[in-house]
Design a protein around this motif. Structure first.
Motif, short mmCIF file in Angstrom:
data_model
loop_
_atom_site.label_atom_id
_atom_site.label_comp_id
_atom_site.label_asym_id
_atom_site.label_seq_id
_atom_site.Cartn_x
_atom_site.Cartn_y
_atom_site.Cartn_z
N GLY A 78 -17.42 -8.76 20.37
CA GLY A 78 -18.18 -9.78 21.11
C GLY A 78 -19.40 -9.18 21.79
N ALA A 79 -19.23 -8.02 22.42
CA ALA A 79 -20.35 -7.35 23.10
C ALA A 79 -21.41 -6.92 22.08
CB ALA A 79 -19.85 -6.15 23.88
N ALA A 80 -20.99 -6.40 20.93
CA ALA A 80 -21.94 -6.00 19.89
C ALA A 80 -22.68 -7.22 19.35
CB ALA A 80 -21.21 -5.27 18.76
N ASN A 81 -21.98 -8.33 19.22
CA ASN A 81 -22.59 -9.58 18.77
C ASN A 81 -23.66 -10.03 19.77
OD1 ASN A 81 -22.83 -12.03 17.13
ND2 ASN A 81 -21.80 -13.02 18.84
N GLU A 82 -23.33 -9.98 21.05
CA GLU A 82 -24.29 -10.39 22.08
C GLU A 82 -25.55 -9.53 22.04
OE1 GLU A 82 -22.48 -10.60 25.95
OE2 GLU A 82 -20.92 -11.96 25.24
N LYS A 83 -25.38 -8.22 21.83
CA LYS A 83 -26.54 -7.33 21.75
C LYS A 83 -27.41 -7.66 20.53
CE LYS A 83 -24.72 -3.28 24.16
NZ LYS A 83 -24.29 -1.89 24.03
N ALA A 84 -26.77 -7.93 19.41
CA ALA A 84 -27.51 -8.27 18.20
C ALA A 84 -28.25 -9.59 18.36
CB ALA A 84 -26.56 -8.32 16.99
N VAL A 85 -27.59 -10.58 18.95
CA VAL A 85 -28.24 -11.87 19.18
C VAL A 85 -29.40 -11.71 20.16
CG1 VAL A 85 -27.91 -14.19 20.16
CG2 VAL A 85 -26.21 -13.26 18.56
N ALA A 86 -29.25 -10.84 21.13
CA ALA A 86 -30.33 -10.59 22.09
C ALA A 86 -31.55 -9.99 21.38
CB ALA A 86 -29.86 -9.67 23.21
N ARG A 87 -31.30 -9.15 20.39
CA ARG A 87 -32.41 -8.58 19.61
C ARG A 87 -33.12 -9.68 18.82
NH1 ARG A 87 -30.11 -4.17 16.07
NH2 ARG A 87 -32.20 -4.20 15.19
N VAL A 88 -32.37 -10.62 18.26
CA VAL A 88 -32.97 -11.74 17.54
C VAL A 88 -33.75 -12.61 18.52
CG1 VAL A 88 -32.51 -13.82 16.18
CG2 VAL A 88 -31.25 -11.72 15.70
N ASP A 89 -33.17 -12.89 19.69
CA ASP A 89 -33.86 -13.69 20.71
C ASP A 89 -35.17 -13.03 21.13
OD1 ASP A 89 -31.94 -15.69 20.72
OD2 ASP A 89 -30.88 -14.90 22.48
N ALA A 90 -35.16 -11.71 21.27
CA ALA A 90 -36.38 -10.99 21.65
C ALA A 90 -37.44 -11.13 20.54
CB ALA A 90 -36.07 -9.52 21.92
N ALA A 91 -37.00 -11.05 19.29
CA ALA A 91 -37.94 -11.21 18.17
C ALA A 91 -38.50 -12.63 18.16
CB ALA A 91 -37.25 -10.89 16.84
N ILE A 92 -37.67 -13.62 18.44
CA ILE A 92 -38.12 -15.01 18.50
C ILE A 92 -39.16 -15.18 19.61
CG2 ILE A 92 -37.41 -17.37 19.12
CD1 ILE A 92 -34.82 -16.83 17.51
N ALA A 93 -38.87 -14.62 20.78
CA ALA A 93 -39.81 -14.73 21.91
C ALA A 93 -41.14 -14.07 21.56
CB ALA A 93 -39.21 -14.10 23.16
N GLU A 94 -41.10 -12.94 20.88
CA GLU A 94 -42.32 -12.23 20.47
C GLU A 94 -43.12 -13.09 19.49
OE1 GLU A 94 -43.00 -8.51 17.56
OE2 GLU A 94 -41.76 -8.06 19.32
N ILE A 95 -42.44 -13.70 18.54
CA ILE A 95 -43.11 -14.55 17.55
C ILE A 95 -43.69 -15.79 18.23
CG2 ILE A 95 -42.74 -16.00 15.50
CD1 ILE A 95 -40.62 -13.85 14.66
N GLU A 96 -42.96 -16.36 19.19
CA GLU A 96 -43.48 -17.51 19.92
C GLU A 96 -44.78 -17.15 20.64
OE1 GLU A 96 -39.44 -20.04 21.01
OE2 GLU A 96 -40.11 -18.50 22.39
N GLU A 97 -44.83 -15.97 21.24
CA GLU A 97 -46.05 -15.53 21.93
C GLU A 97 -47.20 -15.36 20.95
OE1 GLU A 97 -46.84 -15.20 25.24
OE2 GLU A 97 -44.93 -16.24 25.46
N THR A 98 -46.91 -14.81 19.78
CA THR A 98 -47.94 -14.64 18.75
C THR A 98 -48.47 -16.01 18.30
OG1 THR A 98 -46.90 -12.60 18.00
CG2 THR A 98 -48.41 -13.67 16.47
#
Length: 186
Positions: A114-134
């Motif tokens: 579960g903790a590893a899943n949360e970290k991976a999803v956080a990485r995807v969320d960070a990529a989404i936020a970066e793309i939204e800014e772009t």
């Protein structure tokens, strides 16, 4: 009969100000919209992550079952045993302790997944936020709203950049791995 709208003198400047401010706001406050409701279906990384998490949890459950099945069988057989009662009690306590430890280990492994899943999803969320800014910068928008944050939106509207977001996300982050730390005792 000529009926014209007569406004008090103060209303005319306010009306002109409101109309001009409305046009400026419409031009200055360009908003974009993304819809993340289908993220786990449209993001290749999240889709793959779901499969990995499911597989890891299945493996934990199978190992747990393999470990505990013989213990449960022995507990059941112990009821019919002709062993001395003191020995039965000691063996029963030992079996129950082993079952409890196996349950704890399986729970700990599930929590690590579960903790590893949360970290991976956080990485995807960070990529989404970066793309939204772009996308915001490219379109000269003031903000990117998520469909989940607004009451109503028209799917496919000109300001809906959902397709662009998923296209870029899948290019930038096609896969993501479920990095699990080793469990204690492994």
């Amino acid at each position: 009969m000529n009926r014209s709208l007569r406004l008090p003198p103060i209303w005319l400047p306010l009306l002109i100000l409101a109309l001009s401010a409305g046009q400026a706001v419409a031009q200055d406050n360009r908003l974009l919209l993304v819809d993340l409701r289908e993220a786990y279906e449209r993001s290749t990384a999240l889709r793959q992550l779901l499969v990995e998490v499911d597989q890891a949890l299945t493996e934990v459950a199978e190992r747990h079952e393999t470990t505990t099945a013989p213990l449960r069988e022995e507990l059941t057989a112990l009821r019919q045993s002709r062993m001395h009662e003191d020995e039965k009690r000691k063996r029963r306590a030992s079996l129950l302790l082993a079952l409890s430890e196996a349950d704890d280990a399986a729970q700990q492994q599930s929590q690590l997944i579960g903790a590893a899943n949360e970290k991976a999803v956080a990485r995807v969320d960070a990529a989404i936020a970066e793309i939204e800014e772009t996308l915001k910068a490219e379109h000269g928008a003031r903000a990117v709203l998520r469909a989940q944050e607004v009451l109503w939106f028209r799917s496919g509207a000109a300001f809906d950049v959902t397709e662009a977001l998923y296209t870029r996300l899948n290019q930038q982050l096609p896969t993501i791995s479920l990095k699990q730390p080793a469990a204690v005792g492994d």
